[in-house]
Motif scaffolding. Structure first.
Motif, PDB file in Angstrom:
ATOM      1  N   ASP A 142      42.718  47.973  48.887  1.00  0.00           N
ATOM      2  CA  ASP A 142      42.322  47.866  47.481  1.00  0.00           C
ATOM      3  C   ASP A 142      41.261  46.794  47.261  1.00  0.00           C
ATOM      4  O   ASP A 142      40.333  46.988  46.476  1.00  0.00           O
ATOM      5  CB  ASP A 142      43.537  47.567  46.607  1.00  0.00           C
ATOM      6  N   ILE A 143      41.399  45.674  47.938  1.00  0.00           N
ATOM      7  CA  ILE A 143      40.437  44.581  47.768  1.00  0.00           C
ATOM      8  C   ILE A 143      39.045  44.988  48.254  1.00  0.00           C
ATOM      9  O   ILE A 143      38.048  44.788  47.534  1.00  0.00           O
ATOM     10  CB  ILE A 143      40.932  43.306  48.469  1.00  0.00           C
ATOM     11  N   PRO A 144      38.901  45.574  49.450  1.00  0.00           N
ATOM     12  CA  PRO A 144      37.565  46.059  49.850  1.00  0.00           C
ATOM     13  C   PRO A 144      37.017  47.125  48.906  1.00  0.00           C
ATOM     14  O   PRO A 144      35.808  47.160  48.636  1.00  0.00           O
ATOM     15  CB  PRO A 144      37.796  46.628  51.257  1.00  0.00           C
ATOM     16  N   LEU A 145      37.894  47.991  48.408  1.00  0.00           N
ATOM     17  CA  LEU A 145      37.456  49.024  47.472  1.00  0.00           C
ATOM     18  C   LEU A 145      36.902  48.402  46.197  1.00  0.00           C
ATOM     19  O   LEU A 145      35.823  48.798  45.711  1.00  0.00           O
ATOM     20  CB  LEU A 145      38.635  49.951  47.149  1.00  0.00           C
ATOM     21  N   LEU A 146      37.603  47.426  45.642  1.00  0.00           N
ATOM     22  CA  LEU A 146      37.135  46.763  44.422  1.00  0.00           C
ATOM     23  C   LEU A 146      35.862  45.973  44.673  1.00  0.00           C
ATOM     24  O   LEU A 146      35.010  45.869  43.784  1.00  0.00           O
ATOM     25  CB  LEU A 146      38.228  45.831  43.886  1.00  0.00           C
ATOM     26  N   LEU A 160      38.490  52.387  24.093  1.00  0.00           N
ATOM     27  CA  LEU A 160      39.266  51.798  25.184  1.00  0.00           C
ATOM     28  C   LEU A 160      38.798  50.378  25.472  1.00  0.00           C
ATOM     29  O   LEU A 160      37.614  50.137  25.699  1.00  0.00           O
ATOM     30  CB  LEU A 160      39.137  52.646  26.464  1.00  0.00           C
ATOM     31  N   GLU A 161      39.747  49.460  25.460  1.00  0.00           N
ATOM     32  CA  GLU A 161      39.499  48.088  25.876  1.00  0.00           C
ATOM     33  C   GLU A 161      40.099  47.897  27.265  1.00  0.00           C
ATOM     34  O   GLU A 161      41.211  48.356  27.540  1.00  0.00           O
ATOM     35  CB  GLU A 161      40.118  47.087  24.893  1.00  0.00           C
ATOM     36  N   LEU A 162      39.362  47.205  28.132  1.00  0.00           N
ATOM     37  CA  LEU A 162      39.821  46.950  29.494  1.00  0.00           C
ATOM     38  C   LEU A 162      39.876  45.449  29.739  1.00  0.00           C
ATOM     39  O   LEU A 162      38.876  44.747  29.585  1.00  0.00           O
ATOM     40  CB  LEU A 162      38.894  47.620  30.514  1.00  0.00           C
ATOM     41  N   THR A 163      41.047  44.960  30.127  1.00  0.00           N
ATOM     42  CA  THR A 163      41.251  43.535  30.385  1.00  0.00           C
ATOM     43  C   THR A 163      41.514  43.318  31.867  1.00  0.00           C
ATOM     44  O   THR A 163      42.373  43.988  32.457  1.00  0.00           O
ATOM     45  CB  THR A 163      42.460  43.001  29.582  1.00  0.00           C
ATOM     46  N   VAL A 164      40.772  42.394  32.466  1.00  0.00           N
ATOM     47  CA  VAL A 164      40.994  42.014  33.865  1.00  0.00           C
ATOM     48  C   VAL A 164      41.795  40.723  33.880  1.00  0.00           C
ATOM     49  O   VAL A 164      41.368  39.712  33.321  1.00  0.00           O
ATOM     50  CB  VAL A 164      39.655  41.819  34.615  1.00  0.00           C
ATOM     51  N   HIS A 165      42.960  40.757  34.485  1.00  0.00           N
ATOM     52  CA  HIS A 165      43.856  39.600  34.523  1.00  0.00           C
ATOM     53  C   HIS A 165      44.051  39.150  35.966  1.00  0.00           C
ATOM     54  O   HIS A 165      44.374  39.972  36.838  1.00  0.00           O
ATOM     55  CB  HIS A 165      45.213  39.955  33.903  1.00  0.00           C
ATOM     56  N   ALA A 166      43.848  37.881  36.235  1.00  0.00           N
ATOM     57  CA  ALA A 166      44.041  37.326  37.577  1.00  0.00           C
ATOM     58  C   ALA A 166      45.427  36.707  37.684  1.00  0.00           C
ATOM     59  O   ALA A 166      45.786  35.824  36.900  1.00  0.00           O
ATOM     60  CB  ALA A 166      42.972  36.277  37.883  1.00  0.00           C
ATOM     61  N   VAL A 216      38.777  35.481  44.503  1.00  0.00           N
ATOM     62  CA  VAL A 216      37.799  35.099  43.478  1.00  0.00           C
ATOM     63  C   VAL A 216      36.505  35.911  43.567  1.00  0.00           C
ATOM     64  O   VAL A 216      35.981  36.351  42.531  1.00  0.00           O
ATOM     65  CB  VAL A 216      37.508  33.583  43.545  1.00  0.00           C
ATOM     66  N   PRO A 217      35.924  36.141  44.750  1.00  0.00           N
ATOM     67  CA  PRO A 217      34.701  36.967  44.791  1.00  0.00           C
ATOM     68  C   PRO A 217      34.908  38.366  44.225  1.00  0.00           C
ATOM     69  O   PRO A 217      34.019  38.904  43.563  1.00  0.00           O
ATOM     70  CB  PRO A 217      34.358  37.010  46.289  1.00  0.00           C
ATOM     71  N   VAL A 218      36.078  38.941  44.472  1.00  0.00           N
ATOM     72  CA  VAL A 218      36.378  40.269  43.931  1.00  0.00           C
ATOM     73  C   VAL A 218      36.530  40.200  42.422  1.00  0.00           C
ATOM     74  O   VAL A 218      36.064  41.081  41.691  1.00  0.00           O
ATOM     75  CB  VAL A 218      37.659  40.845  44.574  1.00  0.00           C
ATOM     76  N   LEU A 219      37.161  39.145  41.934  1.00  0.00           N
ATOM     77  CA  LEU A 219      37.328  38.960  40.491  1.00  0.00           C
ATOM     78  C   LEU A 219      35.974  38.900  39.797  1.00  0.00           C
ATOM     79  O   LEU A 219      35.758  39.542  38.756  1.00  0.00           O
ATOM     80  CB  LEU A 219      38.125  37.681  40.228  1.00  0.00           C
ATOM     81  N   ARG A 220      35.037  38.160  40.361  1.00  0.00           N
ATOM     82  CA  ARG A 220      33.699  38.039  39.767  1.00  0.00           C
ATOM     83  C   ARG A 220      32.976  39.381  39.776  1.00  0.00           C
ATOM     84  O   ARG A 220      32.331  39.757  38.787  1.00  0.00           O
ATOM     85  CB  ARG A 220      32.887  36.991  40.534  1.00  0.00           C
ATOM     86  N   LEU A 278      44.844  41.644  39.026  1.00  0.00           N
ATOM     87  CA  LEU A 278      44.218  41.371  40.319  1.00  0.00           C
ATOM     88  C   LEU A 278      44.832  40.134  40.963  1.00  0.00           C
ATOM     89  O   LEU A 278      45.152  39.165  40.280  1.00  0.00           O
ATOM     90  CB  LEU A 278      42.715  41.155  40.133  1.00  0.00           C
ATOM     91  N   ARG A 279      44.973  40.189  42.277  1.00  0.00           N
ATOM     92  CA  ARG A 279      45.452  39.010  43.002  1.00  0.00           C
ATOM     93  C   ARG A 279      44.460  37.861  42.809  1.00  0.00           C
ATOM     94  O   ARG A 279      43.279  37.976  43.134  1.00  0.00           O
ATOM     95  CB  ARG A 279      45.624  39.331  44.478  1.00  0.00           C
TER      96      ARG A 279
END
Length: 448
Positions: free
Chosen positions: A100-104, A166-172, A136-140, A131-132
């Motif tokens: 999943d991380i490489p995909l993202l 649709l609202e999309l929220t990214v949560h770390a 951090v690079p994936v989060l950015r 997200l885990r």
């Protein structure tokens, strides 16, 4: 078992089709590869027809359980007057799992497009990506992709003129293995301590903020756009009857070329090793995990089982997240299992007694066995403790902790006994070479 003329024909690059291209993560690159075409087709269809299409395609959850994705969407009650939520589980934490991380990182828009399609299907106007937090690079990169999608009109108000909002929220997250369990993830997302919830009620009825919620894995959602764009027959042309489609296999360990291999469901480990150059030079496969450390380990006698849900289950293990960790003959099984057991004891949330106490005592006993300080009776003791955890803990973490214990005892009990009899690890260079000679002789007899 599938047959091919050459190893390269095993590959079915869909999600990973352009990972190696410059700036593969951008919207421009995604557009050049039919990006958001599946969304346009989905928005022109009634929501129930989208669910039916995904069900008919046979897409099963890629997070480990293999539950049919379309059926999960169908469980959401309609006309209940409550908001509906989609939560994407990107808290990839299983030892050995790295899909999943490489995909993202390389193709985040495939997930975003899949999210919009899924939200259209379940009538949701707010989605979350959990997200885990350590990545951090994936989060950015994910934040950047979400901004691009908003600017292009794929998120926000009146998406592509369809009237859908649709609202999309990214949560770390803060980095807890337990938050990979869907109800613990929901508690964490709500700001509470991540611990599994008692079920029922299930998330489809009372999930995030006590509202109907679908929790899907990253790869599950990212696979949806291609199904909408190319059709269910195309998807079913790959894989097996009960486990159709393509998927990402994470090959790691003592292999010549570790990495992500996207292939149809049902490929074998032998075929993937042929494709990746085999085990490292001069060594042979000893044992491996089909779905990360929480799945019962298998041996070199299982090289030809189909890597789909039915094939791996028939062999006595679980496909899980398709994290194929391969270990050669230089690896001490007891040492590997001890490290895994220490991980699960550390990551246990402590909510239920079997897992909290059981993993602690497993670590103590496994350390004694590894150091040659145990007795033969301790082997029956760890088997009994693992049995008292398996199927009796609040969530699947306990099952994952027990799996490498009982499976390694089944396949490598003689190695456990060697630690006890020799009062040391037989793989310690300072120890006698008698065990190595005995092990190699046994392997030659099996292959004869």
């Amino acid at each position: 078992m599938m047959t091919v003329d050459s190893p390269e024909k095993l590959l079915a690059p869909v999600l990973s089709a352009f990972w190696d291209q410059p700036e593969s993560w951008t919207l421009d690159t995604y557009h050049r590869h039919e990006g958001y075409e599946g969304l346009r087709k989905a928005l022109a269809m009634p929501a129930d027809d989208v669910i039916a299409l995904v069900k008919d395609a046979g897409l099963r959850g890629r997070g480990g359980a293999g539950f049919p994705t379309g059926m999960k969407w169908q469980f959401i009650p309609q006309g209940d007057g409550k908001p509906h939520y989609l939560v994407v589980n990107a808290d990839e934490s299983e030892p050995g799992t790295c899909k999943d991380i490489p995909l993202l990182f390389a193709n985040p828009h495939s997930l975003i497009e899949g999210i919009v399609i899924a939200c259209h299907a379940i009538r949701s106007s707010h989605a979350f990506i959990y997200l885990r937090g350590e990545t951090v690079p994936v989060l950015r990169r994910l934040h950047h992709a979400v901004r691009e999608a908003y600017e292009a009109g794929y998120l926000g108000k009146d998406i592509l003129g369809s009237g859908m909002d649709l609202e999309l929220t990214v949560h770390a997250g803060a980095g807890a293995y337990i938050c990979g369990e869907e109800t613990a993830l929901l508690d964490s997302l709500e700001g509470r301590r991540g611990q599994p919830r008692l079920r029922p009620p299930f998330p489809a009825v009372a999930g995030l903020y006590a509202c109907p919620t679908v929790v899907n894995n990253v790869e599950s959602i990212a696979s949806v756009p291609s199904i909408l764009n190319r059709g269910k027959e195309w998807f079913r042309s790959m894989g097996s009857e009960k486990s159709p489609g393509f998927t990402l296999y994470s090959l790691s360990g003592h292999v010549a070329s570790p990495g992500q291999y996207e292939a149809p469901m049902g490929v074998t480990l032998r075929q993937l090793l042929e494709l990746s150059g085999g085990m490292r030079k001069g060594h042979r496969l000893k044992f491996w995990t089909p779905g990360g450390s929480s799945t019962p380990l298998l041996t070199d006698q299982h090289l030809d089982i189909p890597l789909d849900y039915e094939g791996v289950s028939a062999a006595g293990s679980l496909l899980g997240t398709k994290a194929l960790q391969c270990f050669d003959e230089t690896t001490c099984v007891v040492r590997a299992v001890t490290r895994w057991t220490e991980f699960y004891a550390h990551e246990s949330c402590g909510k239920c007694t079997p897992c909290r106490e059981g993993t602690y005592w497993l670590v103590q006993l496994m350390r004694d066995i590894e150091a040659g300080k145990a007795s033969l009776e301790d082997l029956d003791k760890i088997a009994d403790i693992a049995d008292n955890i398996n199927g009796k803990s609040f969530c699947a973490l306990g099952d994952g902790a027990a799996a490498p214990i009982y499976s390694s005892l089944e396949h490598f009990r003689d190695e456990y006994e060697a630690h006890i009899e020799q009062r040391s690890c037989p793989f310690d260079p300072a120890a006698s070479t008698a065990w190595a000679d005995r092990s190699n002789s046994a392997h030659q007899e099996v292959n004869a």
